[in-house]
Design a protein around this motif. Structure first.
Motif, mmCIF file in Angstrom:
data_model
loop_
_atom_site.group_PDB
_atom_site.id
_atom_site.type_symbol
_atom_site.label_atom_id
_atom_site.label_comp_id
_atom_site.label_asym_id
_atom_site.label_seq_id
_atom_site.Cartn_x
_atom_site.Cartn_y
_atom_site.Cartn_z
ATOM 1 N N PRO A 1 -3.049 5.464 8.268
ATOM 2 C CA PRO A 1 -1.837 4.718 8.628
ATOM 3 C C PRO A 1 -1.442 3.672 7.591
ATOM 4 C CG PRO A 1 -3.195 5.023 10.555
ATOM 5 C CD PRO A 1 -3.997 5.501 9.358
ATOM 6 N N LEU A 2 -2.396 2.869 7.110
ATOM 7 C CA LEU A 2 -2.055 1.871 6.104
ATOM 8 C C LEU A 2 -1.818 2.507 4.741
ATOM 9 C CD1 LEU A 2 -4.407 -1.102 7.031
ATOM 10 C CD2 LEU A 2 -1.946 -0.916 7.386
ATOM 11 N N HIS A 3 -2.618 3.484 4.387
ATOM 12 C CA HIS A 3 -2.430 4.163 3.105
ATOM 13 C C HIS A 3 -1.099 4.928 3.073
ATOM 14 C CE1 HIS A 3 -6.665 3.226 2.563
ATOM 15 N NE2 HIS A 3 -6.530 3.548 1.283
ATOM 16 N N ALA A 4 -0.627 5.334 4.225
ATOM 17 C CA ALA A 4 0.647 6.049 4.301
ATOM 18 C C ALA A 4 1.811 5.162 3.860
ATOM 19 C CB ALA A 4 0.879 6.590 5.703
ATOM 20 N N ILE A 5 1.627 3.857 3.883
ATOM 21 C CA ILE A 5 2.666 2.949 3.378
ATOM 22 C C ILE A 5 2.958 3.285 1.919
ATOM 23 C CG2 ILE A 5 3.136 0.537 2.761
ATOM 24 C CD1 ILE A 5 1.511 -0.234 5.286
ATOM 25 N N VAL A 6 1.907 3.585 1.162
ATOM 26 C CA VAL A 6 2.079 3.925 -0.248
ATOM 27 C C VAL A 6 2.840 5.241 -0.378
ATOM 28 C CG1 VAL A 6 0.878 4.395 -2.419
ATOM 29 C CG2 VAL A 6 0.002 2.646 -0.853
ATOM 30 N N LEU A 7 2.530 6.207 0.473
ATOM 31 C CA LEU A 7 3.258 7.473 0.459
ATOM 32 C C LEU A 7 4.734 7.247 0.766
ATOM 33 C CD1 LEU A 7 3.439 10.580 0.401
ATOM 34 C CD2 LEU A 7 2.836 10.537 2.838
ATOM 35 N N VAL A 8 5.017 6.500 1.800
ATOM 36 C CA VAL A 8 6.415 6.235 2.178
ATOM 37 C C VAL A 8 7.129 5.496 1.052
ATOM 38 C CG1 VAL A 8 7.892 4.984 3.803
ATOM 39 C CG2 VAL A 8 5.956 6.321 4.651
#
Length: 181
Positions: free
Chosen positions: A8-15
């Motif tokens: 969930p937090l790492h997905a911030i980088v993806l987004v």
């Protein structure tokens, strides 16, 4: 046992990478001097590369030069992975990203040089940003190294990678602009 990613937090980088890629692509396509029909860019590149290698003279030297440059940068990257240079020298990642940004800028310039004017190459900067953000998306999806990183470190690494890619491209475009003035 490897650590499981905090998706969930790492997905911030993806987004963030997806948003940057989309905005930089739009910026590229609306920039003065940018070539049209980006879906045709790979075909234009292949045609220019093959034509340039067959043409001889300066044209051939330019293309051979960029191919050798790409091989050297790839060697630095993969050699850095194999020999753990990335772990030993903290700036190795920045070095390879800067060289890559300059190389992508050179490829775009050489591919679309017939459209050049003194200012028209500046569209390359957002194009390199879009390509770099696309590469960061690739890393998120297909690479696992970031799983053990904190999301803050991953975010700062990604942003720094993109900035250094564009700085490398900026050096190339700036030198090209000086040469053309």
């Amino acid at each position: 046992m490897t650590a499981r990613p905090q998706v969930p937090l790492h997905a911030i980088v993806l987004v963030l990478s997806v948003v940057i890629a989309a905005l930089a692509t739009r910026w590229t396509l609306t920039a003065r001097g940018a070539p049209e029909a980006p879906h045709r860019w790979p075909q234009v590149f292949l045609n220019r590369l093959l034509g340039g290698l067959q043409a001889g003279g300066r044209e051939r030297y330019y293309w051979v030069g960029i191919l050798v440059y790409g091989a050297v940068v790839s060697g630095l990257h993969f050699g850095g992975l194999h020999f753990a240079v990335y772990d030993a020298i903290a700036q190795w990642d920045l070095f390879t990203h800067a060289l890559s940004g300059a190389g992508v800028a050179a490829i775009l310039s050489l591919t679309f040089r017939q459209q050049e004017s003194r200012q028209s190459q500046w569209w390359i900067l957002p194009a390199v940003l879009a390509i770099g953000a696309g590469f960061e998306i690739y890393e998120f999806v297909f690479k696992g190294f970031w799983h053990t990183w904190s999301w803050q470190f991953y975010l700062s690494d990604t942003v720094l990678d993109l900035v250094v890619n564009v700085l490398g491209a900026g050096v190339f475009v700036g030198l090209a602009a000086l040469r053309n003035s």
